[in-house]
Write a protein that holds these residues in place. Structure first.
Motif, PDB file in Angstrom:
ATOM      1  N   SER A  76       0.428 -19.333 -29.066  1.00 48.93           N
ATOM      2  CA  SER A  76       1.625 -20.157 -29.254  1.00 48.93           C
ATOM      3  C   SER A  76       1.240 -21.610 -29.471  1.00 48.93           C
ATOM      4  O   SER A  76       0.338 -22.126 -28.823  1.00 48.93           O
ATOM      5  CB  SER A  76       2.543 -20.041 -28.039  1.00 48.93           C
ATOM      6  OG  SER A  76       2.939 -18.709 -27.853  1.00 48.93           O
ATOM      7  N   LYS A  77       1.962 -22.270 -30.363  1.00 47.25           N
ATOM      8  CA  LYS A  77       1.642 -23.649 -30.730  1.00 47.25           C
ATOM      9  C   LYS A  77       2.369 -24.680 -29.877  1.00 47.25           C
ATOM     10  O   LYS A  77       1.975 -25.840 -29.833  1.00 47.25           O
ATOM     11  CB  LYS A  77       1.963 -23.867 -32.210  1.00 47.25           C
ATOM     12  CG  LYS A  77       1.064 -23.053 -33.132  1.00 47.25           C
ATOM     13  CD  LYS A  77       1.497 -23.204 -34.588  1.00 47.25           C
ATOM     14  CE  LYS A  77       0.599 -22.463 -35.539  1.00 47.25           C
ATOM     15  NZ  LYS A  77       0.571 -21.036 -35.373  1.00 47.25           N
ATOM     16  N   SER A  78       3.445 -24.283 -29.203  1.00 46.29           N
ATOM     17  CA  SER A  78       4.197 -25.219 -28.361  1.00 46.29           C
ATOM     18  C   SER A  78       4.617 -24.491 -27.087  1.00 46.29           C
ATOM     19  O   SER A  78       4.534 -23.261 -27.006  1.00 46.29           O
ATOM     20  CB  SER A  78       5.427 -25.735 -29.100  1.00 46.29           C
ATOM     21  OG  SER A  78       6.386 -24.696 -29.225  1.00 46.29           O
ATOM     22  N   TYR A  79       5.105 -25.260 -26.110  1.00 43.96           N
ATOM     23  CA  TYR A  79       5.522 -24.641 -24.851  1.00 43.96           C
ATOM     24  C   TYR A  79       6.821 -23.856 -25.009  1.00 43.96           C
ATOM     25  O   TYR A  79       6.997 -22.800 -24.400  1.00 43.96           O
ATOM     26  CB  TYR A  79       5.605 -25.683 -23.738  1.00 43.96           C
ATOM     27  CG  TYR A  79       4.223 -26.146 -23.351  1.00 43.96           C
ATOM     28  CD1 TYR A  79       3.381 -25.319 -22.621  1.00 43.96           C
ATOM     29  CD2 TYR A  79       3.743 -27.387 -23.754  1.00 43.96           C
ATOM     30  CE1 TYR A  79       2.093 -25.710 -22.298  1.00 43.96           C
ATOM     31  CE2 TYR A  79       2.450 -27.786 -23.429  1.00 43.96           C
ATOM     32  CZ  TYR A  79       1.630 -26.940 -22.706  1.00 43.96           C
ATOM     33  OH  TYR A  79       0.354 -27.313 -22.383  1.00 43.96           O
ATOM     34  N   SER A 134       7.624 -21.272 -14.844  1.00 45.03           N
ATOM     35  CA  SER A 134       8.082 -22.600 -14.422  1.00 45.03           C
ATOM     36  C   SER A 134       7.223 -23.701 -15.032  1.00 45.03           C
ATOM     37  O   SER A 134       7.751 -24.715 -15.518  1.00 45.03           O
ATOM     38  CB  SER A 134       8.066 -22.683 -12.889  1.00 45.03           C
ATOM     39  OG  SER A 134       8.576 -23.914 -12.454  1.00 45.03           O
ATOM     40  N   GLU A 135       5.920 -23.510 -15.066  1.00 50.36           N
ATOM     41  CA  GLU A 135       5.010 -24.502 -15.659  1.00 50.36           C
ATOM     42  C   GLU A 135       5.237 -24.642 -17.163  1.00 50.36           C
ATOM     43  O   GLU A 135       5.219 -25.743 -17.703  1.00 50.36           O
ATOM     44  CB  GLU A 135       3.546 -24.136 -15.371  1.00 50.36           C
ATOM     45  CG  GLU A 135       3.120 -24.331 -13.937  1.00 50.36           C
ATOM     46  CD  GLU A 135       3.268 -25.769 -13.452  1.00 50.36           C
ATOM     47  OE1 GLU A 135       2.875 -26.693 -14.206  1.00 50.36           O
ATOM     48  OE2 GLU A 135       3.795 -25.963 -12.347  1.00 50.36           O
ATOM     49  N   ILE A 136       5.446 -23.518 -17.833  1.00 49.47           N
ATOM     50  CA  ILE A 136       5.722 -23.558 -19.280  1.00 49.47           C
ATOM     51  C   ILE A 136       7.004 -24.358 -19.531  1.00 49.47           C
ATOM     52  O   ILE A 136       7.058 -25.208 -20.424  1.00 49.47           O
ATOM     53  CB  ILE A 136       5.837 -22.121 -19.853  1.00 49.47           C
ATOM     54  CG1 ILE A 136       4.466 -21.436 -19.871  1.00 49.47           C
ATOM     55  CG2 ILE A 136       6.433 -22.144 -21.265  1.00 49.47           C
ATOM     56  CD1 ILE A 136       4.519 -19.945 -20.179  1.00 49.47           C
ATOM     57  N   ILE A 141       9.812 -29.317 -21.265  1.00 49.55           N
ATOM     58  CA  ILE A 141      10.694 -30.454 -20.967  1.00 49.55           C
ATOM     59  C   ILE A 141       9.934 -31.763 -21.176  1.00 49.55           C
ATOM     60  O   ILE A 141      10.439 -32.696 -21.813  1.00 49.55           O
ATOM     61  CB  ILE A 141      11.263 -30.353 -19.535  1.00 49.55           C
ATOM     62  CG1 ILE A 141      12.246 -29.177 -19.448  1.00 49.55           C
ATOM     63  CG2 ILE A 141      11.951 -31.669 -19.124  1.00 49.55           C
ATOM     64  CD1 ILE A 141      12.674 -28.809 -18.038  1.00 49.55           C
ATOM     65  N   ALA A 142       8.703 -31.815 -20.662  1.00 50.03           N
ATOM     66  CA  ALA A 142       7.874 -33.034 -20.809  1.00 50.03           C
ATOM     67  C   ALA A 142       7.619 -33.349 -22.284  1.00 50.03           C
ATOM     68  O   ALA A 142       7.564 -34.524 -22.666  1.00 50.03           O
ATOM     69  CB  ALA A 142       6.557 -32.869 -20.064  1.00 50.03           C
ATOM     70  N   ASP A 143       7.470 -32.304 -23.107  1.00 54.59           N
ATOM     71  CA  ASP A 143       7.239 -32.497 -24.546  1.00 54.59           C
ATOM     72  C   ASP A 143       8.550 -32.665 -25.319  1.00 54.59           C
ATOM     73  O   ASP A 143       8.552 -32.658 -26.553  1.00 54.59           O
ATOM     74  CB  ASP A 143       6.455 -31.311 -25.121  1.00 54.59           C
ATOM     75  CG  ASP A 143       4.983 -31.347 -24.755  1.00 54.59           C
ATOM     76  OD1 ASP A 143       4.536 -32.325 -24.111  1.00 54.59           O
ATOM     77  OD2 ASP A 143       4.272 -30.377 -25.100  1.00 54.59           O
ATOM     78  N   GLU A 144       9.648 -32.752 -24.581  1.00 53.35           N
ATOM     79  CA  GLU A 144      10.986 -32.950 -25.154  1.00 53.35           C
ATOM     80  C   GLU A 144      11.404 -31.834 -26.109  1.00 53.35           C
ATOM     81  O   GLU A 144      12.127 -32.052 -27.074  1.00 53.35           O
ATOM     82  CB  GLU A 144      11.098 -34.333 -25.813  1.00 53.35           C
ATOM     83  CG  GLU A 144      10.880 -35.462 -24.828  1.00 53.35           C
ATOM     84  CD  GLU A 144      11.024 -36.844 -25.439  1.00 53.35           C
ATOM     85  OE1 GLU A 144      11.117 -36.946 -26.681  1.00 53.35           O
ATOM     86  OE2 GLU A 144      11.032 -37.817 -24.667  1.00 53.35           O
ATOM     87  N   GLU A 192      20.355 -23.301 -26.355  1.00 54.98           N
ATOM     88  CA  GLU A 192      21.341 -24.231 -25.796  1.00 54.98           C
ATOM     89  C   GLU A 192      20.667 -25.414 -25.096  1.00 54.98           C
ATOM     90  O   GLU A 192      21.201 -26.520 -25.093  1.00 54.98           O
ATOM     91  CB  GLU A 192      22.252 -23.506 -24.795  1.00 54.98           C
ATOM     92  CG  GLU A 192      23.316 -22.638 -25.444  1.00 54.98           C
ATOM     93  CD  GLU A 192      24.135 -21.886 -24.408  1.00 54.98           C
ATOM     94  OE1 GLU A 192      24.341 -22.406 -23.294  1.00 54.98           O
ATOM     95  OE2 GLU A 192      24.579 -20.767 -24.735  1.00 54.98           O
ATOM     96  N   TYR A 193      19.532 -25.147 -24.484  1.00 53.68           N
ATOM     97  CA  TYR A 193      18.806 -26.188 -23.751  1.00 53.68           C
ATOM     98  C   TYR A 193      17.741 -26.885 -24.610  1.00 53.68           C
ATOM     99  O   TYR A 193      17.014 -27.731 -24.128  1.00 53.68           O
ATOM    100  CB  TYR A 193      18.167 -25.621 -22.482  1.00 53.68           C
ATOM    101  CG  TYR A 193      19.146 -25.448 -21.365  1.00 53.68           C
ATOM    102  CD1 TYR A 193      19.554 -26.547 -20.597  1.00 53.68           C
ATOM    103  CD2 TYR A 193      19.685 -24.201 -21.062  1.00 53.68           C
ATOM    104  CE1 TYR A 193      20.464 -26.397 -19.564  1.00 53.68           C
ATOM    105  CE2 TYR A 193      20.598 -24.033 -20.034  1.00 53.68           C
ATOM    106  CZ  TYR A 193      20.990 -25.138 -19.281  1.00 53.68           C
ATOM    107  OH  TYR A 193      21.892 -24.996 -18.264  1.00 53.68           O
ATOM    108  N   SER A 194      17.658 -26.501 -25.872  1.00 55.46           N
ATOM    109  CA  SER A 194      16.678 -27.132 -26.759  1.00 55.46           C
ATOM    110  C   SER A 194      17.168 -28.520 -27.172  1.00 55.46           C
ATOM    111  O   SER A 194      18.367 -28.754 -27.294  1.00 55.46           O
ATOM    112  CB  SER A 194      16.447 -26.275 -27.996  1.00 55.46           C
ATOM    113  OG  SER A 194      15.809 -25.064 -27.632  1.00 55.46           O
TER     114      SER A 194
END
Length: 195
Positions: A76-79, A134-136, A141-144, A192-194
């Motif tokens: 995977s390229k992103s979280y 949870s970490e993912i 979230i940190a990567d917005e 929805e949370y994206s």
């Protein structure tokens, strides 16, 4: 690896899918002897009893599941993509990544009241899975990629519980309709949370 270690590993590898498919109580040493083509004496040289072999088979199944999941997640390229990949990994319970189905569900359901040692092994894997999710989510979230209002620990529990519940429903019914609905719901929530 010594010859004895190789034989022990061979027994575990052959026994693991049998325990995961039939369950610990329903699996006999005769089943394992048939699968390995080894004598009872050879079996007991490496494993004191069925319970010791069952513990090793549970560990093997759990490690196999986590290894396969880890390899898929690495691509995977992103979280956010990792989160979606995690869901997809478990999306077809009738063609599971580990022979016999999800070992977390299989062993957890069987031993919750009967085998405290294996119960603790399953509980540890459940906690590790929820921590991974949870970490993912935290990193997404940190990567917005996901909104900060999403609670990582709570959403991790929901994802895990929904996938395991879908696994149970699909395995019992023999079709994936329930899991398809769960996957769709989870992916809609993620959208929805994206951000």
């Amino acid at each position: 690896m010594t010859k004895g270690e190789e034989t022990k590993q061979f027994i575990i590898e052959r026994a693991a899918p049998i325990f995961n498919t039939k369950g610990i109580a329903a699996t006999s040493m005769s089943d394992i002897m048939e699968a390995t083509q080894l004598s009872k004496g050879s079996m007991y040289v490496h494993f004191e009893n069925k319970d010791v072999l069952a513990c090793a088979a549970v560990d093997y199944n759990m490690d196999l599941l986590q290894d396969k999941l880890g390899k898929v997640l690495e691509k995977s390229k992103s979280y956010k993509e990792k989160l979606l990949t995690y869901i997809d990994f478990f999306s077809d319970p009738n063609r599971p990544p580990v022979a016999g189905g999800c070992p977390i569900l299989n062993f957890g359901t069987e031993v919750d009241d009967t085998n405290p040692i294996i119960r603790q092994k399953v509980l540890l894997v459940i906690k590790q899975a929820q921590q991974l999710l949870s970490e993912i989510i935290k990193k997404a979230i940190a990567d917005e990629e996901l909104k900060a209002e999403l609670n990582p620990a709570d959403f991790a529990i929901a994802v895990f519980a929904m996938l395991e519940g879908g696994h149970l429903m699909s395995r019992v019914s023999g079709h994936n309709d329930s899991m398809k609905a769960i996957v769709k719901t989870l992916k809609n929530l993620i959208e929805e949370y994206s951000t």
